[in-house]
Design a protein around this motif. Structure first.
Motif, PDB file in Angstrom:
ATOM      1  N   CYS A  54       0.828  -1.213   0.000  1.00  0.00           N
ATOM      2  CA  CYS A  54       0.000   0.000   0.000  1.00  0.00           C
ATOM      3  C   CYS A  54       0.856   1.254   0.000  1.00  0.00           C
ATOM      4  N   ARG A  55       0.273   2.329  -0.513  1.00  0.00           N
ATOM      5  CA  ARG A  55       0.890   3.649  -0.424  1.00  0.00           C
ATOM      6  C   ARG A  55       0.306   4.383   0.785  1.00  0.00           C
ATOM      7  N   HIS A  57      -1.339   7.135   1.343  1.00  0.00           N
ATOM      8  CA  HIS A  57      -2.696   7.688   1.296  1.00  0.00           C
ATOM      9  C   HIS A  57      -3.771   6.604   1.248  1.00  0.00           C
ATOM     10  N   GLU A  58      -3.371   5.357   1.014  1.00  0.00           N
ATOM     11  CA  GLU A  58      -4.340   4.268   0.953  1.00  0.00           C
ATOM     12  C   GLU A  58      -4.620   3.638   2.317  1.00  0.00           C
ATOM     13  N   GLY A  61      -8.007   3.983   4.066  1.00  0.00           N
ATOM     14  CA  GLY A  61      -9.074   3.195   3.467  1.00  0.00           C
ATOM     15  C   GLY A  61      -9.181   1.798   4.049  1.00  0.00           C
ATOM     16  N   TYR A  62      -8.109   1.316   4.656  1.00  0.00           N
ATOM     17  CA  TYR A  62      -8.135  -0.001   5.303  1.00  0.00           C
ATOM     18  C   TYR A  62      -8.553   0.093   6.770  1.00  0.00           C
ATOM     19  N   GLN A  90     -11.518   9.226   1.715  1.00  0.00           N
ATOM     20  CA  GLN A  90     -12.534   8.187   1.711  1.00  0.00           C
ATOM     21  C   GLN A  90     -13.770   8.544   0.903  1.00  0.00           C
TER      22      GLN A  90
END
Length: 240
Positions: A54-55, A57-58, A61-62, A90
């Protein structure tokens, strides 16, 4: 080597403390989880996902959010808009487009502001919603930083020295707040902190790092009396 074969687990709904002397690798570990730095090997698993793919900024989202040592805020923006930034990754309608009020975004903007209001009320910031964040004292800036992380309703909240710069009384209030956060939002907390009174009071498990390695892990009572932990903090104990 900042981190050397570190292994730890944060269970759902638990408040876990990560402690150790300066330079032990605590913030580096948070940065690795947040994907601000890449470890040379190993895995960082959250649920069924290996976060190494993952990066930064992601991550939100998790279901992972974090605060920072220095209460990083946007000083010219209002408290409310600082909190809303925590939702920008989001949702299709972000803080900037919401300000322009596109018709398709009215419903989502309303929902986002309701979410921000709920968090601000819980942290005692609702009356300051329209105040520029840069006008607040340090303790309130730390609350804004916490509110911005909480507004996404994370499953895991990473806290980097939330008690830094707080008085003894403010630190005690923070401990109560962290319990409320865990219970209300049903999230796990991984807490990096030097305030041992706070750590011993709120954490159900403590992991100790020294020179990038885990030297102890367990409940507060066991860690407090661990000889390796005492030596790491106080130096080698010599016997007469």
């Amino acid at each position: 080597m900042a981190l050397d074969r570190v292994s730890l687990e944060v269970e759902e709904g638990r408040i876990v403390g990560l402690i150790g002397p300066n330079g032990a690798g605590k913030t580096t570990l948070l940065n690795a989880i947040s994907r601000f730095c890449d470890p040379a090997g190993g895995h960082i698993r959250f649920g069924g996902t290996d976060l190494l793919g993952c990066r930064p900024h992601e991550i939100v989202g998790y279901g992972i959010a974090r605060t920072f040592q220095g209460a990083e805020i946007f000083p010219s923006m209002s408290v409310e808009d600082n909190v809303l930034v925590g939702l920008h990754a989001q949702h299709r309608v972000n803080v900037w487009s919401a300000a322009l009020r596109p018709p398709r975004g009215h419903g989502e903007e309303h929902w986002m502001r309701e979410r921000a209001t709920d968090v601000m009320e819980m942290l005692g910031l609702a009356a300051l919603a329209a105040v520029p964040a840069g006008a607040l004292n340090f303790m309130l800036r730390k609350r804004v930083d916490l509110a911005r992380a909480l507004v996404s309703h994370p499953r895991l909240l990473l806290l980097d020295e939330p008690a830094a710069g707080l008085t003894l009384e403010e630190s005690g209030q923070l401990g109560q707040t962290l319990r409320r956060v865990r219970d209300r939002y049903e999230c796990s907390l991984l807490l990096v902190e030097h305030d041992m009174a706070l750590v011993m009071d709120v954490c159900e498990q403590i992991v100790v790092l020294d020179f990038g390695r885990v030297i102890a892990s367990g409940p507060p009572e066991a860690v407090r009396s661990d000889p390796a932990v005492i030596e790491a903090y106080l130096g080698e104990v010599t016997r007469a």
